[in-house]
Design an enzyme around this catalytic site. Structure first.
Site, PDB file in Angstrom:
ATOM      1  N   HIS A 191      57.600 -39.501  -7.576  1.00 61.24           N
ATOM      2  CA  HIS A 191      56.268 -38.913  -7.592  1.00 61.24           C
ATOM      3  C   HIS A 191      55.668 -39.062  -8.983  1.00 61.24           C
ATOM      4  O   HIS A 191      56.313 -38.744  -9.967  1.00 61.24           O
ATOM      5  CB  HIS A 191      56.372 -37.444  -7.204  1.00 61.24           C
ATOM      6  CG  HIS A 191      55.068 -36.844  -6.816  1.00 61.24           C
ATOM      7  ND1 HIS A 191      54.101 -36.573  -7.745  1.00 61.24           N
ATOM      8  CD2 HIS A 191      54.568 -36.475  -5.616  1.00 61.24           C
ATOM      9  CE1 HIS A 191      53.054 -36.057  -7.106  1.00 61.24           C
ATOM     10  NE2 HIS A 191      53.309 -35.988  -5.821  1.00 61.24           N
TER      11      HIS A 191
ATOM     12  N   SER B 121      50.664 -31.207  -7.797  1.00 62.02           N
ATOM     13  CA  SER B 121      50.093 -31.946  -6.680  1.00 62.02           C
ATOM     14  C   SER B 121      49.342 -33.172  -7.168  1.00 62.02           C
ATOM     15  O   SER B 121      48.615 -33.131  -8.151  1.00 62.02           O
ATOM     16  CB  SER B 121      49.116 -31.060  -5.930  1.00 62.02           C
ATOM     17  OG  SER B 121      48.337 -31.869  -5.085  1.00 62.02           O
TER      18      SER B 121
ATOM     19  N   ARG C 297      51.564 -44.092  -4.973  1.00 62.39           N
ATOM     20  CA  ARG C 297      52.494 -43.409  -5.863  1.00 62.39           C
ATOM     21  C   ARG C 297      53.426 -44.331  -6.628  1.00 62.39           C
ATOM     22  O   ARG C 297      53.706 -44.100  -7.800  1.00 62.39           O
ATOM     23  CB  ARG C 297      53.376 -42.483  -5.042  1.00 62.39           C
ATOM     24  CG  ARG C 297      52.619 -41.342  -4.485  1.00 62.39           C
ATOM     25  CD  ARG C 297      53.517 -40.548  -3.606  1.00 62.39           C
ATOM     26  NE  ARG C 297      52.819 -39.325  -3.258  1.00 62.39           N
ATOM     27  CZ  ARG C 297      53.336 -38.362  -2.527  1.00 62.39           C
ATOM     28  NH1 ARG C 297      54.563 -38.492  -2.062  1.00 62.39           N
ATOM     29  NH2 ARG C 297      52.659 -37.289  -2.270  1.00 62.39           N
TER      30      ARG C 297
ATOM     31  N   GLU D  72      62.482 -34.606   7.149  1.00 63.18           N
ATOM     32  CA  GLU D  72      62.896 -35.488   6.063  1.00 63.18           C
ATOM     33  C   GLU D  72      64.318 -36.024   6.273  1.00 63.18           C
ATOM     34  O   GLU D  72      64.679 -37.056   5.718  1.00 63.18           O
ATOM     35  CB  GLU D  72      62.797 -34.739   4.714  1.00 63.18           C
ATOM     36  CG  GLU D  72      62.964 -35.666   3.526  1.00 63.18           C
ATOM     37  CD  GLU D  72      62.688 -35.001   2.182  1.00 63.18           C
ATOM     38  OE1 GLU D  72      62.043 -33.934   2.156  1.00 63.18           O
ATOM     39  OE2 GLU D  72      63.129 -35.554   1.155  1.00 63.18           O
TER      40      GLU D  72
ATOM     41  N   ARG E 213      56.314 -43.179   0.911  1.00 59.93           N
ATOM     42  CA  ARG E 213      55.614 -42.228   1.767  1.00 59.93           C
ATOM     43  C   ARG E 213      54.254 -41.888   1.191  1.00 59.93           C
ATOM     44  O   ARG E 213      54.135 -41.556   0.021  1.00 59.93           O
ATOM     45  CB  ARG E 213      56.419 -40.948   1.915  1.00 59.93           C
ATOM     46  CG  ARG E 213      55.665 -39.847   2.645  1.00 59.93           C
ATOM     47  CD  ARG E 213      56.495 -38.622   2.892  1.00 59.93           C
ATOM     48  NE  ARG E 213      56.836 -37.878   1.700  1.00 59.93           N
ATOM     49  CZ  ARG E 213      56.009 -37.044   1.070  1.00 59.93           C
ATOM     50  NH1 ARG E 213      54.777 -36.883   1.492  1.00 59.93           N
ATOM     51  NH2 ARG E 213      56.417 -36.396   0.011  1.00 59.93           N
TER      52      ARG E 213
ATOM     53  N   LEU F 204      54.721 -33.357   5.524  1.00 60.98           N
ATOM     54  CA  LEU F 204      54.484 -32.091   6.220  1.00 60.98           C
ATOM     55  C   LEU F 204      54.079 -32.384   7.647  1.00 60.98           C
ATOM     56  O   LEU F 204      54.512 -31.744   8.604  1.00 60.98           O
ATOM     57  CB  LEU F 204      53.385 -31.297   5.513  1.00 60.98           C
ATOM     58  CG  LEU F 204      53.680 -30.916   4.057  1.00 60.98           C
ATOM     59  CD1 LEU F 204      52.531 -30.088   3.493  1.00 60.98           C
ATOM     60  CD2 LEU F 204      54.973 -30.140   3.951  1.00 60.98           C
TER      61      LEU F 204
HETATM   62  C1  LIG Z   1      57.488 -30.138  -4.888  1.00 54.89           C
HETATM   63  C2  LIG Z   1      57.193 -30.853  -3.594  1.00 54.89           C
HETATM   64  C3  LIG Z   1      55.894 -31.016  -3.143  1.00 54.89           C
HETATM   65  C4  LIG Z   1      55.621 -31.642  -1.945  1.00 54.89           C
HETATM   66  N1  LIG Z   1      54.335 -31.762  -1.534  1.00 54.89           N
HETATM   67  C5  LIG Z   1      54.072 -32.335  -0.338  1.00 54.89           C
HETATM   68  C6  LIG Z   1      52.730 -32.408   0.152  1.00 54.89           C
HETATM   69  O1  LIG Z   1      51.788 -31.962  -0.501  1.00 54.89           O
HETATM   70  N2  LIG Z   1      52.519 -32.969   1.362  1.00 54.89           N
HETATM   71  C7  LIG Z   1      53.548 -33.455   2.118  1.00 54.89           C
HETATM   72  O2  LIG Z   1      53.302 -33.931   3.208  1.00 54.89           O
HETATM   73  N3  LIG Z   1      54.829 -33.386   1.676  1.00 54.89           N
HETATM   74  C8  LIG Z   1      55.122 -32.839   0.477  1.00 54.89           C
HETATM   75  N4  LIG Z   1      56.418 -32.763   0.043  1.00 54.89           N
HETATM   76  C9  LIG Z   1      57.513 -33.220   0.918  1.00 54.89           C
HETATM   77  C10 LIG Z   1      57.806 -32.184   1.995  1.00 54.89           C
HETATM   78  O3  LIG Z   1      57.686 -30.897   1.460  1.00 54.89           O
HETATM   79  C11 LIG Z   1      59.188 -32.285   2.575  1.00 54.89           C
HETATM   80  O4  LIG Z   1      59.492 -33.580   2.879  1.00 54.89           O
HETATM   81  C12 LIG Z   1      59.317 -31.476   3.844  1.00 54.89           C
HETATM   82  O5  LIG Z   1      58.860 -30.173   3.626  1.00 54.89           O
HETATM   83  C13 LIG Z   1      60.717 -31.463   4.371  1.00 54.89           C
HETATM   84  O6  LIG Z   1      60.800 -30.569   5.441  1.00 54.89           O
HETATM   85  P1  LIG Z   1      62.097 -30.445   6.283  1.00 54.89           P
HETATM   86  O7  LIG Z   1      61.838 -29.384   7.286  1.00 54.89           O
HETATM   87  O8  LIG Z   1      62.530 -31.766   6.757  1.00 54.89           O
HETATM   88  O9  LIG Z   1      63.227 -29.949   5.262  1.00 54.89           O
HETATM   89  P2  LIG Z   1      63.321 -28.686   4.291  1.00 54.89           P
HETATM   90  O10 LIG Z   1      62.077 -27.909   4.219  1.00 54.89           O
HETATM   91  O11 LIG Z   1      63.940 -29.180   3.038  1.00 54.89           O
HETATM   92  O12 LIG Z   1      64.349 -27.743   5.021  1.00 54.89           O
HETATM   93  C14 LIG Z   1      65.723 -27.981   5.014  1.00 54.89           C
HETATM   94  C15 LIG Z   1      66.404 -26.850   5.726  1.00 54.89           C
HETATM   95  O13 LIG Z   1      67.740 -27.187   5.994  1.00 54.89           O
HETATM   96  C16 LIG Z   1      68.608 -26.179   5.575  1.00 54.89           C
HETATM   97  N5  LIG Z   1      69.873 -26.812   5.239  1.00 54.89           N
HETATM   98  C17 LIG Z   1      70.058 -27.938   4.512  1.00 54.89           C
HETATM   99  N6  LIG Z   1      71.367 -28.239   4.484  1.00 54.89           N
HETATM  100  C18 LIG Z   1      71.997 -27.295   5.214  1.00 54.89           C
HETATM  101  C19 LIG Z   1      73.351 -27.080   5.565  1.00 54.89           C
HETATM  102  N7  LIG Z   1      74.308 -27.911   5.205  1.00 54.89           N
HETATM  103  N8  LIG Z   1      73.644 -25.994   6.306  1.00 54.89           N
HETATM  104  C20 LIG Z   1      72.668 -25.126   6.703  1.00 54.89           C
HETATM  105  N9  LIG Z   1      71.383 -25.313   6.417  1.00 54.89           N
HETATM  106  C21 LIG Z   1      71.062 -26.384   5.679  1.00 54.89           C
HETATM  107  C22 LIG Z   1      67.901 -25.487   4.464  1.00 54.89           C
HETATM  108  O14 LIG Z   1      68.387 -24.178   4.321  1.00 54.89           O
HETATM  109  C23 LIG Z   1      66.460 -25.545   4.952  1.00 54.89           C
HETATM  110  O15 LIG Z   1      66.248 -24.471   5.837  1.00 54.89           O
HETATM  111  C24 LIG Z   1      56.687 -32.144  -1.170  1.00 54.89           C
HETATM  112  C25 LIG Z   1      57.998 -32.008  -1.625  1.00 54.89           C
HETATM  113  C26 LIG Z   1      58.256 -31.404  -2.840  1.00 54.89           C
HETATM  114  C27 LIG Z   1      59.656 -31.367  -3.350  1.00 54.89           C
END
Ligand SMILES: Cc1cc2nc3c(=O)[nH]c(=O)nc-3n(C[C@H](O)[C@H](O)[C@H](O)COP(=O)(O)OP(=O)(O)OC[C@H]3O[C@@H](n4cnc5c(N)ncnc54)[C@H](O)[C@@H]3O)c2cc1C
Ligand code: SF4
Ligand code: FES
Lengths: 661, 248
Positions: free
Chosen positions: A285, A303, A350, A449, A459, A465
């Site tokens: 990023h 952001s 990016r 993700e 990406r 999101l």
């Molecule tokens: C700082 C930042 C800003 C971002 N901004 C944007 C944006 O503006 N727009 C956009 O589209 N994307 C953005 N992204 C990317 C986006 O936020 C993520 O890709 C997305 O939220 C991932 O969602 P997810 O549900 O796949 O995983 P996550 O939200 O990472 O959730 C993972 C879950 O799995 C659980 N978990 C993991 N391993 C285990 C395990 N072994 N046992 C039990 N539980 C486990 C965790 O507890 C959590 O509940 C950003 C990312 C970051 C880091």
């Protein structure tokens, strides 16, 4: 993987090639009808039977919470897991910028097809066309769903939703809630999940970490988890398992990810037979707060909506680098993105913005404190914007980001330009899934993700999101239904040999980590791994660097298993033990990432291979050789990974070389 | 910087707990409070002493996972989360006392980690809008005045950290609850369940053992997200309305 190092039958000395694979689930026909067809063809489950079917969901981020809420609502028995103390804290909460949707509320020519096109092109033609089309197709429903839940998106005075353009896109299709979009979306999904917990359809296991996948007769049937408070190792069985466990960017140690983000859930499944797609695809990023020193535990992203109004520059002359930026005259500033890419300016994708920032710093024109002798920062200047729009307007648009910057750096960004530097942010690679989001293990589904399918090699902003919620609210509930409809499944006994094996392997691993009693802390290994990965498998990669990295990681891993120190007891809360297990898996994943990067001898998206560039230094893709997904099969503890190629076929979009000049 | 620390150590929920002194010599002003604790832990492990357990995840002030009492103040001297507090807020040679959140509904798990699942149970009681997936009308079908949307957003910013409870002499969870009630109550979508919501959440709040609000305002002073005291007025108003005039 150690013994096979230089076996002659290995490709590049490190991997083997297996049979090609394909996605067999996407229906035939025009791309715009595929999802409708698939939904129609997917078998139904009678409401009365849903109660008898059970699903485990690991993860409560956007992908997991939305899936949990929706499947619970449909009437299935859901068990949901997260490692934090509450599902509301999943890492999705940190996303700032926004979420895309093809609503065309601005009437600026947006459409499902354009969102689809932009996403495939943005991913540098390394994502799967069918999945991306579906993502664009359901995007509009996501906004409706979230608004109905009470997500307070930004609004205009007339009461309608506001949109902005984001991250190199020329239409305004991004919905946002100030700089806290992820937070608001996650709270919406979390509340929907809590509603189902109260209704008794979802059972929540917070502070539980999945440490193993249970596979019985070739099908995913459960998980082994550790209760992080009591230390108890628990067996949870179900008819299907969903991993929504997020990305693995923390392999780099310093990243914008939350501290607990890890690859363990995916990696354990990989070791049990789930293919890992495109592991080397990391997103860097461009707008993070630069590192200040060795004490640092994470990097903070700001952001990239900031790039809409901020102008990026470095001094033309390296002698000016330590001057007060306000004293550097206009003609001594190099607005390098506007200079090199006049069409896109500060809104280039990016990877280009990131790599150019690194180039400026490597040339010796970086600004800010030097870390390891190099100043790693470029200016992101709001001087012009403040003059043009007024400080108040800038404050109302970006106020919380400016406050955050001031809090972390101790500088006032309304007066001095901010400093930014690229940082690891997101991983496009993940477990391989088909159109149904099912992995190569039947009954194991992967969303958000944690899967690989939608973002290719790069990406676009605001699309992760969108993907997390699309998968959880709309895609998975339809596709997993088809799988569950084949139930009821035979009941598995807790003492089934496959369950016992999974459980014993977890117990053995915990016991082993506790008994090594070496001299080095877990964090020190993680930092060492992170440095190798960032230097050699980060923004820019070379054949030589990757070969070195593989050797270094192997040595580090061997050292870890003989010399790591984990104090305390396994019976109870033990954060060193938690970290040790995660780092152990990162040490294996890191090697696979380097192998994947080594074999892909092209530059693509966020992955710049120094040997593959055009005359003027731009990334050079090789579609003739590499237009495929690299899906890696675990080769065993002592074997080499096996590469399965899934050819990427573009029937509805023409493959083009990129040009942002 | 040189820092003296007094940290609450407690082996488990049933252990009595005690304050332990530590000394740190090379703390960078630029490090965050939690990075300072990381540094301490690295040194403890080197000395074969068990590291201090504390919760954190995002380290960006948004997940709400971190939170300790620093020199008697929830999240410490600045109005921010513990992870966003930086060592430049302290002076060389300072003594810093670190304790876990103290409130009966937040039992200590170990050292500085507490169990805040009572907050989740309050949300389960009614802190949501019942909207089944896939049945939502077009997002533009219901315009929301910008002022309402902004106020809803402001309240929705609560990160569920629990500092308000830790700061309150009565251990009331009213700021947290008021924030949710205000967030959902400001929006047209939140109206159908408005009364039932406030009654159910309040009942759960009391069942969990949170205390009553006596308007001291310590909660809002400790809140890293600046949730204002008037969300508690809204909570009370909604409660009265639901209790007397509403469907009850
Ligand atoms: C700082 C930042 C800003 C971002 N901004 C944007 C944006 O503006 N727009 C956009 O589209 N994307 C953005 N992204 C990317 C986006 O936020 C993520 O890709 C997305 O939220 C991932 O969602 P997810 O549900 O796949 O995983 P996550 O939200 O990472 O959730 C993972 C879950 O799995 C659980 N978990 C993991 N391993 C285990 C395990 N072994 N046992 C039990 N539980 C486990 C965790 O507890 C959590 O509940 C950003 C990312 C970051 C880091
Ligand atoms: S109201 Fe403030 S202090 Fe209380 S939980 Fe929410 S953010 Fe934390
Ligand atoms: S660690 Fe997330 S708010 Fe502090």
């Amino acid at each position: 993987m150690t013994e096979t190092v230089n076996s002659p039958d290995l490709i590049d000395g490190v991997y083997r090639e297996g049979a090609p694979i394909t996605d067999t689930k996407a229906p035939a026909g025009d791309i715009s009808g595929k999802w409708t067809t698939r939904k129609f063809e997917a078998a139904l489950v009678n409401p009365a039977n849903r109660r008898k079917l059970s699903v485990i969901i690991v993860g409560t981020g956007l992908a997991g919470a939305s899936a949990g809420a929706t499947l619970g609502e449909a009437g299935y028995q859901v068990k949901s897991f997260c490692y934090q103390d509450s599902p509301r804290r999943a890492h999705s909460i940190a996303a700032q910028g926004g979420i895309n949707a093809a609503k065309n509320y601005k009437g600026d020519g947006d459409s499902v097809h354009r969102l689809f096109y932009d996403t495939v092109k943005g991913g540098d033609y390394r994502s799967r066309e069918t999945n991306v089309y579906r993502l664009a197709e359901v995007s509009a429903d996501i906004i409706d769903q979230c608004v109905a839940q009470g997500v307070p998106f930004a609004r205009e005075y007339g009461g309608l939703l506001d949109n902005r353009s984001f991250g190199g896109v020329q239409v305004s299709r991004t919905f946002y809630a100030r700089g806290q979009t992820g937070q608001q979306l996650l709270i919406g999904a979390y509340q929907a999940l809590e509603r189902q917990i109260a209704a008794g359809t979802v059972e929540m296991y917070a502070r539980h970490e999945m440490l193993e996948l249970v596979v019985v007769d070739g099908k995913a049937r459960g998980i082994i988890a550790r209760d992080m408070v009591t230390g108890e190792i628990e067996t949870h069985l179900a008819d299907a398992v969903v991993l929504a466990s997020g990305g693995y960017g923390n392999v780099f140690f310093l990243s914008t990810n939350a501290m607990g983000c890890n690859v363990t859930a995916s990696w354990r499944a990989h070791r049990k037979g789930a293919y890992f797609g495109n592991p080397c695809y990391t997103q860097i990023h461009p707008t993070c707060i630069p590192q200040t020193g060795e004490h640092q535990s994470k990097l903070t992203l700001m952001s990239e909506s900031l790039r809409n109004d901020g102008r990026i520059w470095v001094p033309k002359n390296s002698e000016d680098c330590d001057k007060n930026p306000r004293e550097i005259a206009e003609e001594d500033r190099d607005y390098y993105l506007e200079r090199i890419y006049p069409g896109f300016g500060n809104l280039v994708p990016r990877d280009i913005a990131s790599r150019q920032a690194k180039n400026m710093c490597d040339e010796g024109r970086g600004v800010g404190p030097a870390v390891d002798g190099v100043r790693r920062g470029v200016y992101l200047d709001f001087g012009d914007a403040i003059e043009r729009l007024g400080e108040e307007a800038v404050r109302s648009k970006y106020g919380n980001l400016f406050d955050m910057y001031a809090q972390i750096t101790g500088e006032n960004p309304y007066e001095v330009p901010m400093r930014i530097y690229p940082a690891v942010h997101y991983t496009m690679g993940g477990l391989w899934v088909d159109y149904d989001l099912q992995s190569s293990i039947p009954g194991l589904f992967v969303t958000g993700e944690a899967n690989f399918s939608d973002h290719g090699a790069n990406r676009l902003g605001a699309s992760a999101l969108m993907q997390g919620l699309a998968d959880g609210y709309f895609v998975l509930p339809n596709t997993i239904r088809d799988y569950l409809a084949k139930g009821p499944f035979t009941k598995i006994a807790e003492d089934d040999p496959a369950v016992a094996e999974a459980r014993e392997s977890v117990e053995g691993r915990v016991a082993r980590l506790m008994s090594i009693n070496g001299t080095r802390t877990v964090d020190s290994y993680h930092k060492a791994l992170g440095k190798i990965m960032w230097e050699k498998c980060g923004m820019e990669r070379t054949e030589e660097g990757l070969r070195e990295a593989i050797e270094e990681i192997r040595a580090l891993r061997a050292d870890f298993w003989t010399n790591v120190r984990v104090l305390g007891s396994a019976e109870g809360l033990n954060q060193s033990l938690e970290k040790a297990g995660r780092v152990a898996d990162f040490l294996e994943l890191g090697e696979l990432m380097c192998i994947d990067a080594l074999h892909r001898r092209e530059s693509c998206g966020g992955h710049f291979r120094a040997e593959s560039q055009t005359e003027d230094g731009e990334a050079l893709r090789h579609d003739d050789e590499y237009a495929y997904v690299a899906a890696w099969e675990w080769g065993g503890d002592d074997g080499a990974p096996v590469l399965h190629k899934e050819d990427l076929v573009y029937d509805f979009i023409e493959l083009k070389q990129r040009s942002y000049k | 910087m040189r820092i003296s620390l007094k940290i609450w150590r407690q082996d488990g929920p049933t252990d009595e707990g005690r304050m332990v002194d530590y000394q740190l010599d090379d703390v960078s002003e630029d490090s965050s409070f939690l990075e300072m604790l990381d540094l301490l832990n690295e040194q403890l492990i080197a000395r074969e002493e068990e590291p201090v357990a504390f919760d954190s995840d995002c380290r960006e002030g948004i997940c709400g996972m971190c939170g300790v009492v620093i020199n008697g103040q929830a999240h410490g001297p600045e109005r921010t989360t513990t992870c966003q507090l930086h060592m430049r807020s302290f002076d060389d040679g300072d003594e810093i006392i670190i304790e876990p959140w103290r409130a009966d509904p937040f039992p200590v798990i170990k050292d500085l980690c507490v169990d805040r699942s009572s907050f989740d149970r309050i949300i389960q009681a009614g802190g949501f809008i019942s909207a089944n997936t896939g049945s939502a009308p077009d997002a533009h079908a219901t315009p929301v005045p910008k002022e309402d949307a902004d106020r809803a957003f402001m309240a929705a910013e609560c990160i569920g950290c629990g500092a308000c409870v830790a700061a309150c002499p009565n251990a009331a969870g009213m700021l947290f609850m008021g924030a949710k009630v205000t967030h959902l109550g400001e929006l047209p979508q939140g109206q159908p369940e408005r009364e039932a919501r406030v009654l159910a959440m309040t009942e759960q709040h009391d069942l969990e053992g949170f205390g009553g609000c006596t308007n001291l305002g310590e909660c809002t002073r400790a809140c890293p997200k600046g949730i204002p005291l008037n969300v508690i007025s809204q909570l009370n108003a909604d409660y009265r309305h639901a209790g007397y005039g509403g469907r009850g």
